[in-house]
Scaffold this motif. Structure first.
Motif, PDB file in Angstrom:
ATOM      1  N   ASP A   1       7.433   6.267   8.469  1.00 40.65           N
ATOM      2  CA  ASP A   1       6.701   5.172   7.836  1.00 40.65           C
ATOM      3  C   ASP A   1       5.617   4.697   8.809  1.00 40.65           C
TER       4      ASP A   1
ATOM      5  N   HIS B   1       4.191   1.974   9.481  1.00 40.51           N
ATOM      6  CA  HIS B   1       4.219   0.682  10.154  1.00 40.51           C
ATOM      7  C   HIS B   1       5.328   0.550  11.197  1.00 40.51           C
TER       8      HIS B   1
ATOM      9  N   CYS C   1       6.842  -5.877   5.492  1.00 39.87           N
ATOM     10  CA  CYS C   1       7.251  -5.763   6.892  1.00 39.87           C
ATOM     11  C   CYS C   1       6.271  -6.446   7.823  1.00 39.87           C
TER      12      CYS C   1
ATOM     13  N   CYS D   1      10.545  -3.679  -0.093  1.00 35.03           N
ATOM     14  CA  CYS D   1       9.097  -3.558   0.160  1.00 35.03           C
ATOM     15  C   CYS D   1       8.286  -4.163  -0.979  1.00 35.03           C
TER      16      CYS D   1
ATOM     17  N   CYS E   1       4.232  -4.602  -1.766  1.00 35.44           N
ATOM     18  CA  CYS E   1       3.405  -4.079  -0.673  1.00 35.44           C
ATOM     19  C   CYS E   1       2.878  -2.711  -1.073  1.00 35.44           C
TER      20      CYS E   1
ATOM     21  N   ASN F   1      -0.027  -5.498   4.242  1.00 33.02           N
ATOM     22  CA  ASN F   1      -0.870  -4.937   5.295  1.00 33.02           C
ATOM     23  C   ASN F   1      -1.956  -3.975   4.828  1.00 33.02           C
TER      24      ASN F   1
HETATM   25  S1  SF4 Z   1       6.756  -3.273   3.450  1.00 34.22           S
HETATM   26 FE1  SF4 Z   1       5.020  -1.967   2.919  1.00 34.22          FE
HETATM   27  S2  SF4 Z   1       4.194  -1.172   4.828  1.00 34.22           S
HETATM   28 FE2  SF4 Z   1       6.227  -2.058   5.225  1.00 34.22          FE
HETATM   29  S3  SF4 Z   1       7.630  -0.320   5.159  1.00 34.22           S
HETATM   30 FE3  SF4 Z   1       7.571  -1.241   3.107  1.00 34.22          FE
HETATM   31  S4  SF4 Z   1       5.956  -0.168   1.983  1.00 34.22           S
HETATM   32 FE4  SF4 Z   1       5.695   0.330   4.161  1.00 34.22          FE
END
Ligand code: SF4
Length: 467
Positions: free
Chosen positions: A129, A131, A347, A407, A410, A429
């Protein structure tokens, strides 16, 4: 030879060999896996008859596909249920710890590992991933990897990587009221460019970061990847140690003291050599909002959108494309842009401090009629903590929906999706075209407090007027 940065020290301590290609074979201390990028990797292992070499250095959770309204099994989305079952089966077959729905430890992979003390200074961490850079907030070197690399780490606990250069990104001074870690990283990406960090690890340093909590530091490191840096990190300090002490997987007793002494030694030396150093001042940073289709296309909330002529030539074509897609005009203020959906989570900004900041803005106020606003805590622990503090009551009284962790919007791999041309104020993000589940949907990135203010006003507004 070490140049004295934390990056160099950690890299050298984890080097297994230099490969004929010139790449480093790097040992990975912690491998985090989830349901999206692991099934193919496990299948490749099965094809070759290979075991997972270090299941005890591997931790799994489910986050991307989890619905946030009902968690009843089987999940309503058959593909999501299939992915979840595949992960459960792979973890069982290979003896990998799995933090599943209802375990009390499930959540977004970059939220749960730090909160349980799995993420520690001096570690090398990999996850399928982008991030994964989040974990650098602890002084770890953490990379996002692709599916074939997930296979490599499962089979060998190592990765073949090119060593990065190190840029020290220094920010000094206190953040003004209404300015948050999200604003700092959006500002830095705007200044340095979305590709400015390619080939670099970013070391975030200076008094601004030193004053930040661990959660704020995670927000900054989380988005290092959006500035092109493969990883971002901060040197471990007393704030880091205080956060980790007593967490489930943190060292205990005598081991704790030894660990802290070692962690301290990893921080970059005062005379460390960097490939580049850039310096900024926190006082120059205002609440920030993106207007385009990359996280670098942003302005301060009280600025007008840039004219094409005011931008460097190389950026104009992308800016024109962004204006056409977003249906915004050069020269117009970003403030006052009408919002359809407000999403607090991810995240980047789905931790307890983010929810506290947003709740402070919405308390005693009402979401503008016609706006859909919802909060998705980053983990089951964050949700429980927020409920213990009554934040769920504050949000719901204001008209927000209070959801289960994941998630969510996002990336919208679950049912939480924008519809058509809807425009969202989002604490996540990425604002790429179609990112939030509608091929024509539009995303404005901002801090959770700014999202909360947008929900109340029904348009982009300056959170400083709400504090
Ligand atoms: S929140 Fe968004 S950026 Fe973070 S791990 Fe999940 S999908 Fe990926």
């Amino acid at each position: 030879m070490s140049r004295g940065t934390l990056f160099d020290k950690v890299w050298e301590q984890h080097t297994v060999a230099t490969l004929p290609s010139g790449q480093t074979q790097l040992f990975i201390g912690l491998h985090l896996i989830h349901e999206v990028t692991s099934p193919q990797a496990f299948a490749m292992l099965r094809e070759r008859g290979l075991p997972v070499l270090y299941p005890q250095r591997t931790v799994a959770t489910v986050d991307h596909i989890v619905p946030t309204d009902t968690l009843a099994r089987p999940l309503q989305d058959a593909l999501a249920e299939e992915m979840l079952q595949a992960l459960e089966a792979n973890c069982r077959a290979h003896n990998i710890p799995f933090f599943g729905i209802g375990s009390g430890r499930q959540g977004i992979v970059h939220v749960i590992a730090p909160e349980q003390g799995l993420t520690q200074p001096g570690m090398t961490i990999a996850c399928g991933d982008s991030h994964t850079s989040t974990h650098g907030a602890f002084g770890a070197i953490a990379f996002g990897i692709g599916t074939s690399q997930v296979r490599d780490v499962l089979a060998t606990q190592t990765l073949a990587l090119n060593k990065l250069k190190v840029r020290r990104v220094e920010v000094n001074g206190s953040m003004a009221a209404g300015v948050y870690a999200k604003d700092v990283i959006l500002y830095l990406i705007r200044q340095l460019g979305v590709k400015g960090g390619v080939g670099y690890a970013y070391e975030f340093a200076g008094t601004t970061f030193a004053q930040m909590s661990m959660e704020e530091r995670m927000t900054v490191c989380n988005m290092a990847i959006e500035g092109g840096a493969r990883c971002g990190y901060m040197n471990p300090d007393e704030t880091t140690f205080a956060y980790l002490q007593g967490r489930l997987f943190a060292p205990q007793g005598k081991n704790w003291d030894q660990a802290v002494a070692w962690w301290r030694s990893l921080a970059s030396d005062a005379d460390a050599e960097y490939d580049d150093v850039v310096t900024f001042t926190a006082a120059d940073i205002a609440p920030t909002v993106t207007w385009g289709i990359t996280p670098g296309q942003s302005v301060a909330v009280d600025e007008t959108l840039p004219t094409l002529e005011s931008l460097p030539e190389a950026e104009r074509a992308l800016a024109a494309e962004a204006y056409a897609y977003m249906d915004l005009q050069p020269g117009q203020p970003i403030q006052g842009t009408k919002i359809d959906v407000c999403f607090i989570g991810s995240c980047t900004n789905g931790r307890i401090s983010d929810l506290r900041q947003a709740a402070k803005v919405v308390e005693g106020r009402k979401v503008k009629p016609g706006v859909k606003a919802f909060v998705v805590p980053g983990s089951e622990r964050v949700k429980a903590q927020a409920e213990a503090e009554g934040l769920d009551v504050i949000f719901q009284a204001a008209g927000f929906e209070w959801r289960n962790p994941g998630c969510s919007m996002c990336l919208a791999m679950n049912p939480d999706k924008l519809q058509g041309r809807q425009i969202s104020a989002s604490s996540s993000n990425r604002n790429f075209k179609g990112r939030q589940g509608s091929a024509t949907g539009r995303t404005l990135l901002m801090s959770p407090a700014m999202v909360a203010a947008a929900a109340i006003a029904g348009e982009v507004t300056d959170v400083r007027a709400f504090l």
